[in-house]
Write an enzyme that holds these catalytic residues in place. Structure first.
Site, PDB file in Angstrom:
ATOM      1  N   ASP A  75       0.830  -1.200   0.000  1.00 39.29           N
ATOM      2  CA  ASP A  75       0.000   0.000   0.000  1.00 39.29           C
ATOM      3  C   ASP A  75       0.869   1.258   0.000  1.00 39.29           C
ATOM      4  O   ASP A  75       2.022   1.230   0.428  1.00 39.29           O
ATOM      5  CB  ASP A  75      -0.889   0.036   1.253  1.00 39.29           C
ATOM      6  CG  ASP A  75      -1.921  -1.074   1.238  1.00 39.29           C
ATOM      7  OD1 ASP A  75      -2.257  -1.568   0.150  1.00 39.29           O
ATOM      8  OD2 ASP A  75      -2.380  -1.450   2.335  1.00 39.29           O
TER       9      ASP A  75
HETATM   10  N1  URA Z   1      -1.381  -5.966   3.782  1.00 34.52           N
HETATM   11  C1  URA Z   1      -1.845  -4.709   3.804  1.00 34.52           C
HETATM   12  O1  URA Z   1      -2.881  -4.443   4.396  1.00 34.52           O
HETATM   13  N2  URA Z   1      -1.143  -3.762   3.170  1.00 34.52           N
HETATM   14  C2  URA Z   1       0.006  -3.989   2.529  1.00 34.52           C
HETATM   15  O2  URA Z   1       0.613  -3.069   1.968  1.00 34.52           O
HETATM   16  C3  URA Z   1       0.493  -5.307   2.509  1.00 34.52           C
HETATM   17  C4  URA Z   1      -0.235  -6.284   3.151  1.00 34.52           C
END
Ligand code: URA
Length: 244
Positions: free
Chosen positions: A104
Site C-alpha cells: 500500500d
Molecule cells: N497488507 C496490507 O494491508 N497492506 C500492505 O501493503 C500489505 C499487506
C-alpha cells in the site's frame, strides 16, 4: 544506465565491438532516426538503434532488485495523480522494471523489482505460499483470543478467509494503548494485513514488510535497493518450481 553504442550493438549480437565501431564510423548506424558517427555516443534501453536500416532488438538481461519501499510511494510504474512511484527510484537502470506484487501507499518495506515476468507471476501466485512477514503497529493491545483468531484465520470478505498465520506481540505500550505485532502470512490479498487486524478490533496505524521468503531488508534504509545475487535468484526460482 546508458552504455556506449558499440557495446550496445555487440550485446545485441550485431557484430563485435570493433566491427560495430567501423559500422558507426561508416555512417551505417542510426539512433532514434539520426545517423550517428561519433564513437562516444551512449544509448539506453529506450533508444531505437538501426543498423543498415534494420532496427536492433536488444535482448534484455533479466534484472532482480530488492527494494526498501518508503511510505508514501505507489507500487506501480506510473500514477495518474503524479505521486511518486517505485520505478522513480530505478531511473538509472535501463530495463523496464516493475514491482512483484504491491505494498500500500502508506506501507513501507521489502518489495522485489524485476523485468522477469515469468518469475514475478509465479512468485505472486498463491499456490506457492511464499511467506511474508509484516510488523504492524496496532491500536490497542490484542488479547490472546484475538491473537488466536488471527492465527487460525479471520473472514476477510464474503468469499475469503485468511489462512493460518504466525502472530506474535513484539511489544506493547499501555500509555499509548498500542502494540507492535509481527504477522507472517503466505497470501497477498488486497489490504490483507490491515483487514485482518481491523476484523479483530485492532486497526493498523503503521505497517512494514520485513521479510519476503528468505529475503530481509538487512543493510538497507528506506529508498535504497540492492541487486539480488545469482544464488538468491536461484533460490527464488526453486521456491516456485515443481508445483502444479
Ligand atoms: N497488507 C496490507 O494491508 N497492506 C500492505 O501493503 C500489505 C499487506
Amino acid at each position: 544506465m546508458a552504455i556506449r553504442l558499440q557495446k550496445y550493438m555487440a550485446q545485441a549480437g550485431v557484430a563485435s565491438r570493433r566491427a560495430s565501431e567501423k559500422l558507426i564510423v561508416a555512417g551505417k548506424v542510426k539512433v532514434n532516426g539520426k545517423v550517428v558517427t561519433e564513437l562516444g555516443t551512449k544509448v539506453n534501453g529506450n533508444d531505437f538503434v538501426e543498423v543498415n536500416g534494420k532496427l536492433i532488438e536488444q535482448v534484455e538481461t533479466k534484472e532482480y532488485f530488492l527494494f526498501y519501499k518508503p511510505r508514501g510511494v505507489i507500487s506501480a510504474v506510473k500514477d495518474d495523480k503524479g505521486r511518486k512511484v517505485v520505478t522513480d527510484y530505478f531511473t538509472d537502470i535501463p530495463q523496464r522494471l516493475y514491482p512483484v506484487g504491491r505494498l500500500d501507499y502508506d506501507t513501507s518495506g521489502l518489495l522485489l523489482m524485476t523485468n522477469d515476468g515469468e518469475l514475478a507471476n509465479k512468485l505472486m501466485h498463491p499456490k506457492y505460499k511464499i511467506e511474508k512477514t509484516y510488523v504492524a503497529k496496532v491500536k490497542g493491545i490484542p488479547s490472546n483470543d484475538s491473537l488466536k483468531q488471527l492465527r487460525i484465520g479471520v473472514k476477510l470478505d464474503d468469499h475469503h478467509r485468511s489462512s493460518s498465520a504466525k502472530v506474535k506481540i513484539l511489544s506493547s505500550d499501555k500509555k499509548t494503548d498500542t502494540a507492535i505485532v509481527s504477522i507472517t502470512i503466505h497470501e497477498g490479498r488486497y489490504h490483507q494485513v490491515k483487514i485482518m487486524f481491523e476484523k479483530v478490533g485492532h486497526p493498523v496505524k503503521k505497517l512494514k514488510r520485513e521479510r519476503y521468503g528468505f529475503l530481509t531488508l538487512d543493510g538497507l534504509t528506506a529508498g535504497q535497493f540492492r541487486p539480488l545475487s545469482h544464488n538468491e535468484v536461484h533460490k527464488l526460482e526453486k521456491m516456485v518450481s515443481n508445483k502444479r
